[in-house]
Design an enzyme around this catalytic site. Structure first.
Site, mmCIF file in Angstrom:
data_model
loop_
_atom_site.group_PDB
_atom_site.id
_atom_site.type_symbol
_atom_site.label_atom_id
_atom_site.label_comp_id
_atom_site.label_asym_id
_atom_site.label_seq_id
_atom_site.Cartn_x
_atom_site.Cartn_y
_atom_site.Cartn_z
ATOM 1 N N GLU A 122 0.857 -1.195 0.000
ATOM 2 C CA GLU A 122 0.000 0.000 0.000
ATOM 3 C C GLU A 122 0.886 1.236 0.000
ATOM 4 O O GLU A 122 2.090 1.158 0.251
ATOM 5 C CB GLU A 122 -0.969 -0.012 1.186
ATOM 6 C CG GLU A 122 -2.111 -0.994 0.976
ATOM 7 C CD GLU A 122 -3.158 -0.990 2.067
ATOM 8 O OE1 GLU A 122 -4.280 -1.425 1.782
ATOM 9 O OE2 GLU A 122 -2.863 -0.577 3.201
ATOM 10 N N HIS A 236 -9.635 9.819 2.098
ATOM 11 C CA HIS A 236 -9.170 8.706 1.266
ATOM 12 C C HIS A 236 -9.354 9.109 -0.195
ATOM 13 O O HIS A 236 -10.414 9.636 -0.569
ATOM 14 C CB HIS A 236 -9.971 7.438 1.574
ATOM 15 C CG HIS A 236 -9.336 6.184 1.053
ATOM 16 N ND1 HIS A 236 -9.274 5.897 -0.290
ATOM 17 C CD2 HIS A 236 -8.731 5.159 1.682
ATOM 18 C CE1 HIS A 236 -8.661 4.731 -0.459
ATOM 19 N NE2 HIS A 236 -8.315 4.268 0.725
ATOM 20 N N ARG A 282 -1.500 9.589 0.958
ATOM 21 C CA ARG A 282 -2.932 9.807 0.691
ATOM 22 C C ARG A 282 -3.313 11.262 0.487
ATOM 23 O O ARG A 282 -4.157 11.576 -0.348
ATOM 24 C CB ARG A 282 -3.747 9.294 1.891
ATOM 25 C CG ARG A 282 -4.013 7.867 1.781
ATOM 26 C CD ARG A 282 -4.946 7.387 2.825
ATOM 27 N NE ARG A 282 -4.891 5.939 2.706
ATOM 28 C CZ ARG A 282 -5.410 5.089 3.547
ATOM 29 N NH1 ARG A 282 -6.037 5.520 4.611
ATOM 30 N NH2 ARG A 282 -5.302 3.813 3.344
ATOM 31 N N HIS A 343 -12.284 9.933 5.684
ATOM 32 C CA HIS A 343 -12.009 8.519 5.946
ATOM 33 C C HIS A 343 -11.595 8.241 7.387
ATOM 34 O O HIS A 343 -12.069 7.281 7.999
ATOM 35 C CB HIS A 343 -10.896 8.084 4.990
ATOM 36 C CG HIS A 343 -10.539 6.644 5.062
ATOM 37 N ND1 HIS A 343 -11.452 5.644 4.806
ATOM 38 C CD2 HIS A 343 -9.362 6.021 5.347
ATOM 39 C CE1 HIS A 343 -10.861 4.462 4.930
ATOM 40 N NE2 HIS A 343 -9.594 4.663 5.276
ATOM 41 N N ARG A 378 -2.099 9.357 8.568
ATOM 42 C CA ARG A 378 -1.934 7.936 8.901
ATOM 43 C C ARG A 378 -1.448 7.142 7.702
ATOM 44 O O ARG A 378 -1.954 7.284 6.590
ATOM 45 C CB ARG A 378 -3.258 7.348 9.383
ATOM 46 C CG ARG A 378 -3.195 5.850 9.598
ATOM 47 C CD ARG A 378 -4.432 5.330 10.266
ATOM 48 N NE ARG A 378 -5.612 5.403 9.431
ATOM 49 C CZ ARG A 378 -5.972 4.483 8.547
ATOM 50 N NH1 ARG A 378 -5.227 3.403 8.339
ATOM 51 N NH2 ARG A 378 -7.081 4.627 7.854
HETATM 52 P P1 FAD Z 1 -14.923 1.482 15.064
HETATM 53 O O1 FAD Z 1 -14.528 0.256 14.369
HETATM 54 O O2 FAD Z 1 -15.525 2.569 14.263
HETATM 55 O O3 FAD Z 1 -15.937 1.098 16.220
HETATM 56 C C1 FAD Z 1 -16.595 2.091 16.982
HETATM 57 C C2 FAD Z 1 -17.720 1.449 17.728
HETATM 58 O O4 FAD Z 1 -18.289 2.365 18.646
HETATM 59 C C3 FAD Z 1 -18.867 0.992 16.841
HETATM 60 O O5 FAD Z 1 -19.275 -0.268 17.282
HETATM 61 C C4 FAD Z 1 -19.946 2.031 17.091
HETATM 62 O O6 FAD Z 1 -21.239 1.554 16.877
HETATM 63 C C5 FAD Z 1 -19.700 2.341 18.548
HETATM 64 N N1 FAD Z 1 -20.181 3.643 19.008
HETATM 65 C C6 FAD Z 1 -19.924 4.861 18.479
HETATM 66 N N2 FAD Z 1 -20.535 5.815 19.201
HETATM 67 C C7 FAD Z 1 -21.167 5.201 20.224
HETATM 68 C C8 FAD Z 1 -21.994 5.646 21.296
HETATM 69 N N3 FAD Z 1 -22.291 6.941 21.491
HETATM 70 N N4 FAD Z 1 -22.477 4.724 22.155
HETATM 71 C C9 FAD Z 1 -22.223 3.401 21.977
HETATM 72 N N5 FAD Z 1 -21.475 2.924 20.970
HETATM 73 C C10 FAD Z 1 -20.949 3.815 20.103
HETATM 74 N N6 FAD Z 1 -7.769 0.708 8.660
HETATM 75 C C11 FAD Z 1 -6.776 -0.187 8.481
HETATM 76 O O7 FAD Z 1 -5.845 -0.265 9.301
HETATM 77 N N7 FAD Z 1 -6.802 -1.020 7.405
HETATM 78 C C12 FAD Z 1 -7.796 -0.993 6.472
HETATM 79 O O8 FAD Z 1 -7.794 -1.765 5.543
HETATM 80 C C13 FAD Z 1 -8.835 -0.035 6.639
HETATM 81 N N8 FAD Z 1 -9.832 0.049 5.732
HETATM 82 C C14 FAD Z 1 -10.884 0.877 6.003
HETATM 83 C C15 FAD Z 1 -11.971 0.880 5.144
HETATM 84 C C16 FAD Z 1 -13.092 1.624 5.434
HETATM 85 C C17 FAD Z 1 -14.277 1.616 4.514
HETATM 86 C C18 FAD Z 1 -13.116 2.426 6.609
HETATM 87 C C19 FAD Z 1 -14.317 3.238 6.963
HETATM 88 C C20 FAD Z 1 -12.019 2.457 7.460
HETATM 89 C C21 FAD Z 1 -10.900 1.688 7.159
HETATM 90 N N9 FAD Z 1 -9.794 1.674 7.997
HETATM 91 C C22 FAD Z 1 -8.783 0.786 7.784
HETATM 92 C C23 FAD Z 1 -9.804 2.435 9.242
HETATM 93 C C24 FAD Z 1 -10.179 1.483 10.375
HETATM 94 O O9 FAD Z 1 -11.120 0.566 9.923
HETATM 95 C C25 FAD Z 1 -10.758 2.229 11.558
HETATM 96 O O10 FAD Z 1 -9.970 3.321 11.892
HETATM 97 C C26 FAD Z 1 -10.796 1.293 12.758
HETATM 98 O O11 FAD Z 1 -11.482 0.126 12.415
HETATM 99 C C27 FAD Z 1 -11.447 1.972 13.931
HETATM 100 O O12 FAD Z 1 -11.701 0.999 14.900
HETATM 101 P P2 FAD Z 1 -12.318 1.438 16.291
HETATM 102 O O13 FAD Z 1 -12.517 0.204 17.060
HETATM 103 O O14 FAD Z 1 -11.516 2.523 16.875
HETATM 104 O O15 FAD Z 1 -13.714 2.103 15.890
HETATM 105 C C1 SIN Z 2 -7.900 0.911 2.096
HETATM 106 O O1 SIN Z 2 -8.115 -0.296 1.957
HETATM 107 O O2 SIN Z 2 -7.576 1.671 1.193
HETATM 108 C C2 SIN Z 2 -8.039 1.497 3.447
HETATM 109 C C3 SIN Z 2 -6.819 1.217 4.192
HETATM 110 C C4 SIN Z 2 -6.694 2.111 5.371
HETATM 111 O O3 SIN Z 2 -7.486 3.022 5.572
HETATM 112 O O4 SIN Z 2 -5.739 1.899 6.118
#
Ligand code: FAD
Ligand code: SIN
Length: 542
Positions: A122, A236, A282, A343, A378
């Site tokens: 990547e 993104h 990015r 993103h 990031r």
């Molecule tokens: P999240 O996974 O967003 O979880 C947050 C949780 O909190 C959810 O369950 C939500 O419902 C809950 N929540 C929120 N507010 C409240 C509230 N008030 N009360 C109760 N619950 C609440 N990163 C990578 O490293 N690799 C990748 O390939 C990648 N691809 C991505 C692709 C997409 C489409 C997206 C959107 C992001 C991607 N990212 C990637 C970024 C990464 O997925 C996220 O930054 C990471 O998963 C965040 O994880 P988290 O546990 O911090 O939050």
């Molecule tokens: C992607 O698959 O392009 C998302 C990866 C990331 O946000 O780290």
């Protein structure tokens, strides 16, 4: 404001808000750390709904034969544009190896080649170091972590439970007020971990699902937490741009595997902007695409993988293939219309490397938190890694903290912040619309002082017209998840805009057209925002 009018209350030892990778991993660590401690995991939608679930590209980890921890650290620091916290990066990269190995031991069915995972490339990584499951790494990771949580009897899960406000007394956190299945409940806890993820939904074009409304950042800020690096929102480069389709992400791995960006006229353009072409950082690719869009007046550019073997495309990117097919595209023969979308939030609740915030008894991890691992930008696939490493640290440390709290919780004295507000129900849609439009126009891929001032004024006007104090119990308008989310979006939008206005330079994802150069003399520092104080700065070592 006190809470005596909410009659339902419950107690737990460790309370975790959010069920993405960070919250799930924290719950497992908390349960494993202290056998006598009970753990409650609360999440506002379904257990598997989160940003994590939609992650595509993979998890960056220095496990390949030609890779080293030092190289991964170096790539992360370079992408972070000079303001990463080196200690936090080193901890993430080093502990990432056992955290990913453990995920494999728990059954993560990542793509494999011989005796090693099949590492992909990547942008801005100097090695092929991304482990993945096709283009559905988030789904696989979520499934594995959820299975572990469900198999752990001491973790209680509450779904459709929305955390409204953080409860504090004398500078310590004692849990949250939540809407559980729509009913207000006081959830008292010896220790609370915020793992509520990001805020992409503050923007009209975003890769994030509906749950990403910045709730945890807003609630923490109102409870007295320091926020840091709030000006750094990552866009993104490639989200799907088709009438009637969501801004579905087209993974960076598509460019990593040779995908080429072309204009409406079929010309490649990235070489004009950066020597790394499509694999430039990015922010560079996003600005380049936006520039092409502005110049051509056409709403998108195209991503072309048609030169790759058809079987490879279907096997390597099954989710993207199937999703685009639903909207009438066959990416084996059609180019994909794309444009940038909000993103990822680099900033958030300031934590140290133990996941502690400045409020005692309140921890944060994952995208909602800011340890400084991402700096101003990031590196792709470092977020899931951060969630696994700092989620585990948060759970372990929080459980240990809970064990020191022998007197139990003191619910009678705890209170929600005086500034807790909600938005009138009939104004929710208008407010969301205003926030999204003004942030996209003025606090997006490019910013300038005039636009940022305009947005601050608009947000102030909206807040004055639509916000009412949070009403608990029978009197006044009742709060709902929608009214609280809109108030959270407003608080967070103001913090992002304020920080973006303060940083009069361009760095990483923060690009000021009125200050287009990076200024290490004046701005080798990080901005801290706290509700009751003037902004502060951390000066960084050179
Ligand atoms: P999240 O996974 O967003 O979880 C947050 C949780 O909190 C959810 O369950 C939500 O419902 C809950 N929540 C929120 N507010 C409240 C509230 N008030 N009360 C109760 N619950 C609440 N990163 C990578 O490293 N690799 C990748 O390939 C990648 N691809 C991505 C692709 C997409 C489409 C997206 C959107 C992001 C991607 N990212 C990637 C970024 C990464 O997925 C996220 O930054 C990471 O998963 C965040 O994880 P988290 O546990 O911090 O939050
Ligand atoms: C992607 O698959 O392009 C998302 C990866 C990331 O946000 O780290």
């Amino acid at each position: 404001m006190h809470n005596e009018r909410i009659t339902t209350s419950e107690k737990t030892d460790v309370l975790i808000i959010g069920s993405g990778a960070a919250g799930l991993r924290a719950a497992l660590a908390a349960a494993a750390t202290a056998p006598g401690v009970d753990v409650t995991l609360l999440t506002k939608s379904a257990l598997k709904e989160s940003n994590t679930r939609y992650a595509q590209g993979g998890i960056a980890v220095a496990m390949n034969v030609d890779d080293t921890l030092a190289l991964h650290v170096q790539d992360t620091l370079v992408a972070g544009a000079g303001i990463c916290d080196r200690a936090a990066v080193e901890a993430m990269v080093a502990e990432g190896v056992p955290r990913v190995s453990e995920l494999l031991d728990w059954g993560a069915n990542f793509d494999w080649e011989g005796t090693l995972p099949r590492f992909t490339q990547e942008a801005a990584h100097s090695r092929r170091r991304i482990v993945h499951k096709g283009d559905a790494t988030g789904r696989e990771t979520t499934d594995v972590l959820v299975q572990q949580v469900v198999n752990t009897a001491r973790i209680r899960v509450l779904t459709n439970a929305f955390a409204v406000e953080v409860l504090t007394a004398e500078g310590q956190c004692y849990g949250v007020i939540a809407l559980v299945e729509g009913e207000p409940v006081l959830l008292h806890a010896k220790v609370t971990i915020l793992a509520t993820g990001g805020l992409g939904r503050l923007y009209p074009c975003t890769s994030n699902p509906e749950v990403a409304t910045g709730d945890g950042i807003a609630a923490a800020w109102r409870a007295g937490c320091e926020l840091i690096d709030m000006e750094f929102v990552q866009f993104h480069p490639t989200t799907l741009c088709l009438d009637g389709a969501p801004n579905f992400l087209i993974s960076e791995a598509v460019r990593g595997e040779g995908g080429q960006l072309i204009t409406i006229r079929g010309e490649r353009f990235m070489e004009k902007y950066h020597e790394l072409g499509e694999l430039a950082p990015r922010d560079v690719v996003s600005r380049a695409i936006q520039n092409e869009i502005n110049q051509t007046g056409f709403p998108c550019v195209y991503l072309d993988v048609t030169h790759k073997p058809a079987d490879f495309i279907v096997e390597r990117f099954p989710t993207i293939f199937e999703t685009t097919q639903r909207y009438g595209l066959d990416i084996r023969i059609d180019v994909i219309p794309v444009r940038p979308g909000a993103h990822f939030m680099m900033g958030g609740i300031r934590t140290n490397t133990e996941a502690e915030t400045n409020v005692r008894g309140l921890y944060a991890c994952g995208e909602v938190a800011c340890t400084g691992v991402h700096g101003a930008n990031r590196l792709a696939s470092n977020s899931l890694l951060e969630c696994l490493v700092y989620g585990a640290r948060a759970g372990t440390n929080a459980a240990a903290f809970a064990q020191t709290q022998t007197v139990g919780v003191t619910p009678a004295d705890s209170h929600i912040p005086d500034t807790a507000t909600m938005v009138s129900a009939d104004k929710v849609d208008d407010i969301r619309h205003t926030i999204r439009e003004t942030l996209w126009k003025n606090v997006g891929i490019e910013r300038n002082g005039e636009g940022l001032q305009e947005t601050l004024a608009q947000l102030q006007e909206v807040a004055e017209a639509a916000c009412t104090p949070l009403s608990l119990g029978d009197e006044g308008e009742q709060y709902t998840q929608g009214t609280c989310e809109a108030a959270n979006m407003l608080d967070v939008a103001r913090c992002i805009t304020e920080a973006a206005l303060l940083r009069t330079e361009s760095r990483g994802a923060h690009y000021r057209s009125d200050f287009p150069e990076r200024d290490d003399t004046a701005w080798h520092r990080r901005i801290i925002l706290t509700r009751d104080k003037a902004p502060q700065w951390i000066e960084l070592e050179r």
